[in-house]
Design a protein around this motif. Structure first.
Motif, PDB file in Angstrom:
ATOM      1  N   ALA A 193       0.814  -1.222   0.000  1.00 30.89           N
ATOM      2  CA  ALA A 193       0.000   0.000   0.000  1.00 30.89           C
ATOM      3  C   ALA A 193       0.845   1.268   0.000  1.00 30.89           C
ATOM      4  CB  ALA A 193      -0.931  -0.004   1.211  1.00 30.89           C
ATOM      5  N   SER A 194       2.026   1.215   0.573  1.00 27.23           N
ATOM      6  CA  SER A 194       2.862   2.406   0.668  1.00 27.23           C
ATOM      7  C   SER A 194       3.282   2.880  -0.717  1.00 27.23           C
ATOM      8  CB  SER A 194       4.106   2.109   1.510  1.00 27.23           C
ATOM      9  OG  SER A 194       5.078   3.128   1.345  1.00 27.23           O
ATOM     10  N   LEU A 195       2.875   4.085  -1.088  1.00 28.79           N
ATOM     11  CA  LEU A 195       3.267   4.622  -2.388  1.00 28.79           C
ATOM     12  C   LEU A 195       4.776   4.815  -2.469  1.00 28.79           C
ATOM     13  CD1 LEU A 195       2.589   5.714  -5.170  1.00 28.79           C
ATOM     14  CD2 LEU A 195       2.160   7.951  -4.124  1.00 28.79           C
ATOM     15  N   GLU A 196       5.386   5.198  -1.354  1.00 28.17           N
ATOM     16  CA  GLU A 196       6.840   5.366  -1.338  1.00 28.17           C
ATOM     17  C   GLU A 196       7.538   4.050  -1.683  1.00 28.17           C
ATOM     18  OE1 GLU A 196      10.396   6.925   1.687  1.00 28.17           O
ATOM     19  OE2 GLU A 196       8.315   6.750   2.389  1.00 28.17           O
ATOM     20  N   ARG A 197       7.041   2.961  -1.116  1.00 28.02           N
ATOM     21  CA  ARG A 197       7.643   1.660  -1.412  1.00 28.02           C
ATOM     22  C   ARG A 197       7.365   1.243  -2.863  1.00 28.02           C
ATOM     23  NH1 ARG A 197       6.367  -4.291   1.134  1.00 28.02           N
ATOM     24  NH2 ARG A 197       8.347  -5.238   0.516  1.00 28.02           N
ATOM     25  N   GLN A 198       6.151   1.477  -3.325  1.00 29.29           N
ATOM     26  CA  GLN A 198       5.821   1.133  -4.710  1.00 29.29           C
ATOM     27  C   GLN A 198       6.714   1.872  -5.694  1.00 29.29           C
ATOM     28  OE1 GLN A 198       1.656   0.597  -6.004  1.00 29.29           O
ATOM     29  NE2 GLN A 198       1.080   1.318  -3.970  1.00 29.29           N
ATOM     30  N   ARG A 199       6.961   3.136  -5.435  1.00 25.38           N
ATOM     31  CA  ARG A 199       7.783   3.916  -6.350  1.00 25.38           C
ATOM     32  C   ARG A 199       9.257   3.522  -6.261  1.00 25.38           C
ATOM     33  NH1 ARG A 199       6.006  10.108  -6.679  1.00 25.38           N
ATOM     34  NH2 ARG A 199       7.311   9.894  -8.538  1.00 25.38           N
ATOM     35  N   GLU A 200       9.663   3.063  -5.093  1.00 26.42           N
ATOM     36  CA  GLU A 200      11.018   2.518  -4.973  1.00 26.42           C
ATOM     37  C   GLU A 200      11.168   1.263  -5.841  1.00 26.42           C
ATOM     38  OE1 GLU A 200      14.037   0.462  -1.702  1.00 26.42           O
ATOM     39  OE2 GLU A 200      11.932   0.844  -1.201  1.00 26.42           O
ATOM     40  N   ILE A 201      10.135   0.418  -5.853  1.00 30.46           N
ATOM     41  CA  ILE A 201      10.148  -0.796  -6.681  1.00 30.46           C
ATOM     42  C   ILE A 201      10.145  -0.430  -8.157  1.00 30.46           C
ATOM     43  CG2 ILE A 201       8.822  -2.856  -7.305  1.00 30.46           C
ATOM     44  CD1 ILE A 201       7.734  -2.750  -4.356  1.00 30.46           C
ATOM     45  N   GLY A 202       9.389   0.576  -8.523  1.00 30.56           N
ATOM     46  CA  GLY A 202       9.332   1.021  -9.910  1.00 30.56           C
ATOM     47  C   GLY A 202       8.316   0.247 -10.731  1.00 30.56           C
ATOM     48  N   GLU A 203       8.391   0.378 -12.050  1.00 27.86           N
ATOM     49  CA  GLU A 203       7.414  -0.251 -12.941  1.00 27.86           C
ATOM     50  C   GLU A 203       7.413  -1.763 -12.760  1.00 27.86           C
ATOM     51  OE1 GLU A 203       7.094  -1.071 -17.649  1.00 27.86           O
ATOM     52  OE2 GLU A 203       7.214   1.059 -17.103  1.00 27.86           O
ATOM     53  N   LEU A 204       6.252  -2.281 -12.450  1.00 27.06           N
ATOM     54  CA  LEU A 204       6.122  -3.729 -12.255  1.00 27.06           C
ATOM     55  C   LEU A 204       4.679  -4.106 -12.544  1.00 27.06           C
ATOM     56  CD1 LEU A 204       7.639  -5.786  -9.313  1.00 27.06           C
ATOM     57  CD2 LEU A 204       5.734  -6.546 -10.696  1.00 27.06           C
ATOM     58  N   LYS A 205       4.487  -4.923 -13.554  1.00 27.20           N
ATOM     59  CA  LYS A 205       3.136  -5.301 -13.965  1.00 27.20           C
ATOM     60  C   LYS A 205       2.808  -6.691 -13.411  1.00 27.20           C
ATOM     61  CE  LYS A 205       3.185  -2.343 -18.033  1.00 27.20           C
ATOM     62  NZ  LYS A 205       2.172  -1.390 -17.523  1.00 27.20           N
ATOM     63  N   LEU A 206       1.852  -6.714 -12.493  1.00 23.43           N
ATOM     64  CA  LEU A 206       1.428  -7.949 -11.841  1.00 23.43           C
ATOM     65  C   LEU A 206       0.024  -8.299 -12.316  1.00 23.43           C
ATOM     66  CD1 LEU A 206       2.061  -8.867  -8.148  1.00 23.43           C
ATOM     67  CD2 LEU A 206      -0.086  -9.449  -9.234  1.00 23.43           C
ATOM     68  N   LYS A 207      -0.150  -9.544 -12.788  1.00 22.18           N
ATOM     69  CA  LYS A 207      -1.418  -9.933 -13.412  1.00 22.18           C
ATOM     70  C   LYS A 207      -1.855 -11.288 -12.870  1.00 22.18           C
ATOM     71  CE  LYS A 207       0.040  -7.342 -17.485  1.00 22.18           C
ATOM     72  NZ  LYS A 207       0.044  -7.213 -18.951  1.00 22.18           N
ATOM     73  N   ILE A 208      -3.170 -11.404 -12.612  1.00 22.82           N
ATOM     74  CA  ILE A 208      -3.703 -12.587 -11.933  1.00 22.82           C
ATOM     75  C   ILE A 208      -4.865 -13.180 -12.721  1.00 22.82           C
ATOM     76  CG2 ILE A 208      -4.653 -13.486  -9.778  1.00 22.82           C
ATOM     77  CD1 ILE A 208      -3.586 -10.990  -8.362  1.00 22.82           C
ATOM     78  N   SER A 209      -4.809 -14.497 -12.958  1.00 19.40           N
ATOM     79  CA  SER A 209      -5.917 -15.228 -13.585  1.00 19.40           C
ATOM     80  C   SER A 209      -6.414 -16.300 -12.631  1.00 19.40           C
ATOM     81  CB  SER A 209      -5.464 -15.889 -14.889  1.00 19.40           C
ATOM     82  OG  SER A 209      -5.032 -14.937 -15.838  1.00 19.40           O
ATOM     83  N   GLY A 210      -7.734 -16.509 -12.654  1.00 17.63           N
ATOM     84  CA  GLY A 210      -8.331 -17.521 -11.797  1.00 17.63           C
ATOM     85  C   GLY A 210      -8.503 -18.865 -12.467  1.00 17.63           C
ATOM     86  N   CYS A 211      -8.009 -19.012 -13.700  1.00 15.35           N
ATOM     87  CA  CYS A 211      -8.002 -20.313 -14.367  1.00 15.35           C
ATOM     88  C   CYS A 211      -7.073 -20.235 -15.564  1.00 15.35           C
ATOM     89  CB  CYS A 211      -9.404 -20.756 -14.784  1.00 15.35           C
ATOM     90  SG  CYS A 211     -10.034 -19.972 -16.282  1.00 15.35           S
ATOM     91  N   ILE A 212      -6.873 -21.355 -16.218  1.00 16.60           N
ATOM     92  CA  ILE A 212      -5.921 -21.465 -17.313  1.00 16.60           C
ATOM     93  C   ILE A 212      -6.337 -20.667 -18.541  1.00 16.60           C
ATOM     94  CG2 ILE A 212      -6.945 -23.508 -18.389  1.00 16.60           C
ATOM     95  CD1 ILE A 212      -3.173 -22.800 -17.799  1.00 16.60           C
ATOM     96  N   ASN A 213      -7.593 -20.218 -18.619  1.00 15.23           N
ATOM     97  CA  ASN A 213      -8.022 -19.415 -19.763  1.00 15.23           C
ATOM     98  C   ASN A 213      -7.337 -18.049 -19.816  1.00 15.23           C
ATOM     99  OD1 ASN A 213     -10.063 -21.148 -21.124  1.00 15.23           O
ATOM    100  ND2 ASN A 213     -11.017 -21.068 -19.105  1.00 15.23           N
ATOM    101  N   ALA A 214      -6.742 -17.627 -18.714  1.00 15.95           N
ATOM    102  CA  ALA A 214      -5.839 -16.468 -18.684  1.00 15.95           C
ATOM    103  C   ALA A 214      -6.508 -15.138 -18.985  1.00 15.95           C
ATOM    104  CB  ALA A 214      -4.659 -16.694 -19.637  1.00 15.95           C
ATOM    105  N   CYS A 215      -7.748 -14.947 -18.543  1.00 14.11           N
ATOM    106  CA  CYS A 215      -8.415 -13.661 -18.761  1.00 14.11           C
ATOM    107  C   CYS A 215      -7.728 -12.526 -18.002  1.00 14.11           C
ATOM    108  CB  CYS A 215      -9.888 -13.758 -18.360  1.00 14.11           C
ATOM    109  SG  CYS A 215     -10.850 -14.852 -19.430  1.00 14.11           S
ATOM    110  N   GLY A 216      -6.930 -12.859 -17.001  1.00 19.66           N
ATOM    111  CA  GLY A 216      -6.162 -11.852 -16.279  1.00 19.66           C
ATOM    112  C   GLY A 216      -4.782 -11.614 -16.864  1.00 19.66           C
ATOM    113  N   HIS A 217      -4.499 -12.265 -18.012  1.00 19.33           N
ATOM    114  CA  HIS A 217      -3.251 -12.053 -18.757  1.00 19.33           C
ATOM    115  C   HIS A 217      -2.008 -12.370 -17.933  1.00 19.33           C
ATOM    116  CE1 HIS A 217      -5.240  -9.079 -21.860  1.00 19.33           C
ATOM    117  NE2 HIS A 217      -5.922 -10.204 -21.695  1.00 19.33           N
ATOM    118  N   HIS A 218      -2.098 -13.382 -17.056  1.00 21.91           N
ATOM    119  CA  HIS A 218      -0.953 -13.674 -16.183  1.00 21.91           C
ATOM    120  C   HIS A 218       0.282 -14.095 -16.963  1.00 21.91           C
ATOM    121  CE1 HIS A 218      -2.586 -17.754 -16.818  1.00 21.91           C
ATOM    122  NE2 HIS A 218      -1.367 -18.182 -16.533  1.00 21.91           N
ATOM    123  N   HIS A 219       0.101 -14.709 -18.131  1.00 22.87           N
ATOM    124  CA  HIS A 219       1.252 -15.155 -18.924  1.00 22.87           C
ATOM    125  C   HIS A 219       2.190 -14.010 -19.286  1.00 22.87           C
ATOM    126  CE1 HIS A 219      -0.120 -19.248 -19.436  1.00 22.87           C
ATOM    127  NE2 HIS A 219      -1.249 -18.877 -20.003  1.00 22.87           N
TER     128      HIS A 219
END
Length: 556
Positions: A440-466
Motif C-alpha cells: 500500500a505504501s506509495l513510497e515503497r511502490q515507487r522505490e520498486i518502480g514499474e512492475l506489472k502484476l497480473k492474476i488469472s483464476g483459471c488457465i483461460n488467462a483472462c487476467g493475462h498472467h502469462h
C-alpha cells in the motif's frame, strides 16, 4: 469519435428487437437454455457462476461522457451499483436479470452502444492503444483503422462462426500499448521509407492453455490493403482451423502446427486473389473515417507549467499523482491522464455508478468529452490541459479515484475469478486485494518502480498472467486453491511469455511469495533505474527460485 449513421441505428435497433423476442421465448419456456445459449452469446450474455452477465462493447476503448453516464445508470438501475472494466476495453455487468437485458440493450442503443460480438466464435471487439490520438510518440491514430475493421467484421456472414473467438488489436506507436503480439491479428501502424502509411502484420498470438507470441508475417502492408489482407488471414484460419478440439482451435495452434512460413504462403496466395477486388479500401473512405477522429481543438494554454509547478509545491499527493498517472501529450500544453481503478484493497477494474457519472462530468468539463478504457482495466482522459490537472485531480480525490499507482505493483490486472466465473478454479479478486494492501505504501511502490502484476483464476488467462512481469495463476488442487507464479512475461513491443518458477503457493502463502520476489529483485538490480523485467531478463530465474525454495531444497 465515430458517430452512428442511419444504417448503424437501424441495425442495432433491429438486434435489440430480435433479442427481446428471444428472451421472452426463453422466459416463457418456449426454448431451452441449450437452444438459447447461441442466441444470448451473439448479444454478449453469459451464464456465470451465480447469474447472467452482460458484456458491453466499447470499440477500441473510446467513449464519451453521455455513454459513461448511461453505464452508470445501468449499474444503478439493473445491477448492484457497479460495473467491471475488462482487458478487452469493454465493460461487463455481473448481476442483471435476464428479463431486464432487453431494456438494458435499448438504453445502450439510445447512446450508440451495444453488446454485439462481445462473445461467441466471431471477431471480437477490436482494441487499440488507449492513448491513441494523444500520444506524443504516435505515427498516426490507429482508431480509424480499428473502426474500419469494426464495420467490416460486424456480423460478417463468412466469419460469424469461426473455429474459435478471434481478436484483433492495432497500435500506432513504436511503444506497443495495445499488446498486439498477444492477439490473433496484431497490426502495427507505421510509415515506410516513402512516408506512406501501412501496417506490420502479426498473427498467432494468444494466451490461455497454450500461450504464444504472435509472428510477424508482413513487414509493411499498405493501408488500402487492410481489409483484403485480414480477409485472407481469416479465410485460411476458417478453412484450416481445428474444430474437433476447442482447446486447439485458435489460430495460434494453426500457425504452430503448420509453420509460420507455410501459413504466410497460404495467406499471401489467398490475398493475391483478393487484393485488387472490391475489398481494396478507397482513399476517400479512409479519409472519411479519419474525419470522425479529428482531434479536439486544443487551444494553446501556456499557463499550464506555472500552474502545475505551483500546485506541486502546495500538494505532495498531487505531485505524486502527476508523476505516476500523467503522461506526455503530443501538444505541449496538454497531458493524458490515467484514472486508476485499482484503489488499495479494492476490486481491480470496478467502478461504481456514482464514480462513472462523476468521471463523465470530469470528461465533459476538462477533457473535450472523451474517455478511454485501457486494456489494463483503467480509465483514461486523453486530452487534459496541464493548467487543469489540479482541478481534475481534486475532482478525482472527491470520488476516490486519485490513486497514484499507474504501472506500479498495485496497478494489478485481475479477472473476476471464482467469485463470479463458472470456468474459474480459484479466486483472483481477494488475492489482488491482499497484495495491494501489502504494498500500500506509495513510497515503497515507487522505490520498486514499474512492475506489472497480473492474476488469472483459471488457465483461460483472462487476467493475462502469462504476460505479467509477475504472473499468478490460480488452480484447484485436491479441493484447495493453489497459486502458480510465472516471471518475465511482457505484453509490449518486446512481448514474452513468463516462465513458471516452481511449485505453487497456497492463498495464505502467495502474498509472502510476491514480497520475496520483489525483495530479491531490489537486492540484485544494478541501480534504481533498472526495471524488474530488465533485471529478470539479465539474471534469469535462478536467484528468484533460490529465494523462494532454498529452504525446501535444504530440507529435502
Amino acid at each position: 469519435m465515430y458517430r452512428y449513421d442511419e444504417f448503424d441505428h437501424d441495425f442495432v435497433q433491429a438486434r435489440v428487437a430480435e433479442f427481446s423476442d428471444q428472451v421472452l421465448r426463453r422466459l416463457a419456456g418456449e426454448i431451452t437454455e441449450d437452444q438459447f445459449r447461441p442466441l444470448r452469446l451473439m448479444n454478449g450474455v453469459y451464464l456465470q457462476l451465480h447469474a447472467y452477465m452482460l458484456r458491453i462493447a466499447v470499440p477500441y476503448g473510446t467513449l464519451n461522457g453521455k455513454q459513461l453516464r448511461m453505464l452508470g445508470h445501468i449499474a444503478r438501475k439493473y445491477d448492484k451499483g457497479y460495473g467491471h472494466f475488462t482487458t478487452r476495453q469493454n465493460i461487463q455487468f455481473n448481476w442483471p436479470a435476464l428479463s431486464d437485458i432487453p431494456a438494458i440493450l435499448a438504453d445502450l442503443a439510445s447512446v450508440e452502444m451495444h453488446a454485439i460480438q462481445t462473445s461467441g466464435n466471431c471477431i471480437r471487439n477490436v482494441t487499440a492503444d488507449h492513448f491513441a490520438g494523444a500520444a506524443a510518440d504516435e505515427v498516426a491514430d490507429p482508431r480509424p483503422y480499428a473502426e474500419i475493421l469494426r464495420q467490416w467484421s460486424s456480423v460478417h456472414p463468412e466469419f460469424s462462426f469461426l473455429p474459435r473467438k478471434f481478436k484483433i488489436a492495432v497500435t500506432g506507436a513504436e511503444r506497443d500499448r495495445a499488446a498486439i503480439q498477444t492477439h490473433d491479428i496484431g497490426l502495427h501502424l507505421k510509415k515506410n521509407a516513402a512516408g506512406e502509411l501501412g501496417f506490420a502484420v502479426y498473427i498467432g498470438g494468444g494466451q490461455g492453455r497454450t500461450p504464444m507470441v504472435a509472428r510477424k508475417i508482413r513487414d509493411f502492408l499498405p493501408e488500402v490493403d487492410l481489409l483484403s489482407y485480414c480477409t485472407a488471414i481469416l479465410r485460411v484460419y476458417n478453412l484450416y482451423g481445428r474444430r474437433d478440439n476447442k482447446y486447439k482451435a485458435r489460430i495460434k495452434i494453426l500457425v504452430h502446427e503448420t509453420g509460420v512460413e507455410e501459413i504466410t504462403r497460404q495467406v499471401e496466395a489467398e490475398w493475391q486473389e483478393l487484393k485488387d477486388a472490391e475489398l481494396k479500401l478507397p482513399d476517400a473512405d479512409i479519409r472519411a473515417i479519419q474525419a470522425y477522429f479529428a482531434p479536439p481543438a486544443l487551444t494553446d494554454r501556456p499557463d499550464g507549467d506555472a500552474a502545475v509547478k505551483l500546485a506541486r509545491l502546495d500538494s505532495k499527493s498531487f505531485s505524486d499523482w502527476l508523476d505516476q498517472n500523467v503522461v506526455t501529450h503530443r501538444h505541449p500544453d496538454y497531458a493524458a491522464v490515467t484514472i486508476s481503478l485499482k484503489g488499495i484493497g479494492e476490486v481491480p477494474g470496478d467502478a461504481s455508478d456514482s464514480q462513472m457519472e462523476a468521471v463523465a462530468d470530469i470528461a465533459e468539463k476538462y477533457a473535450f468529452d472523451e474517455l478511454r478504457v485501457s486494456h489494463e482495466q483503467n480509465l483514461i482522459l486523453p486530452h487534459v490541459a496541464r493548467a487543469d490537472l489540479k482541478a481534475v485531480y481534486d475532482a478525482l480525490v472527491d470520488i476516490g479515484l486519485a490513486t497514484a499507482n499507474s504501472n506500479l505493483i498495485s496497478d494489478i490486472i485481475a479477472c473476476p475469478g471464482l467469485d463470479y466465473c463458472a470456468l474459474a478454479t480459484a479466486r483472483s479478486i481477494p488475492i489482488a486485494q491482499e497484495i495491494s494492501r501489502r504494498f500500500a505504501s506509495l513510497e515503497r511502490q515507487r522505490e520498486i518502480g514499474e512492475l506489472k502484476l497480473k492474476i488469472s483464476g483459471c488457465i483461460n488467462a483472462c487476467g493475462h498472467h502469462h504476460v505479467g512481469h509477475i504472473g499468478i495463476l490460480g488452480v484447484e488442487k485436491k479441493g484447495s486453491e493453489l497459486y502458480q507464479v510465472t516471471l518475465g512475461g511482457s505484453a509490449d513491443e518486446n512481448t514474452s511469455v513468463g516462465e513458471i518458477i516452481g511449485r505453487g503457493f497456497s492463498s495464505e502463502e502467495i502474498t509472502d511469495a510476491i514480497e520475496q520476489i520483489v525483495e530479491t529483485y531490489l537486492g540484485l538490480r544494478l541501480n534504481p533505474q533498472e526495471k524488474f523485467i530488465d533485471a529478470y531478463r539479465r539474471v534469469g530465474p535462478a536467484p528468484f527460485k533460490e529465494a523462494l525454495y532454498a529452504g525446501e531444497a535444504k530440507a529435502a
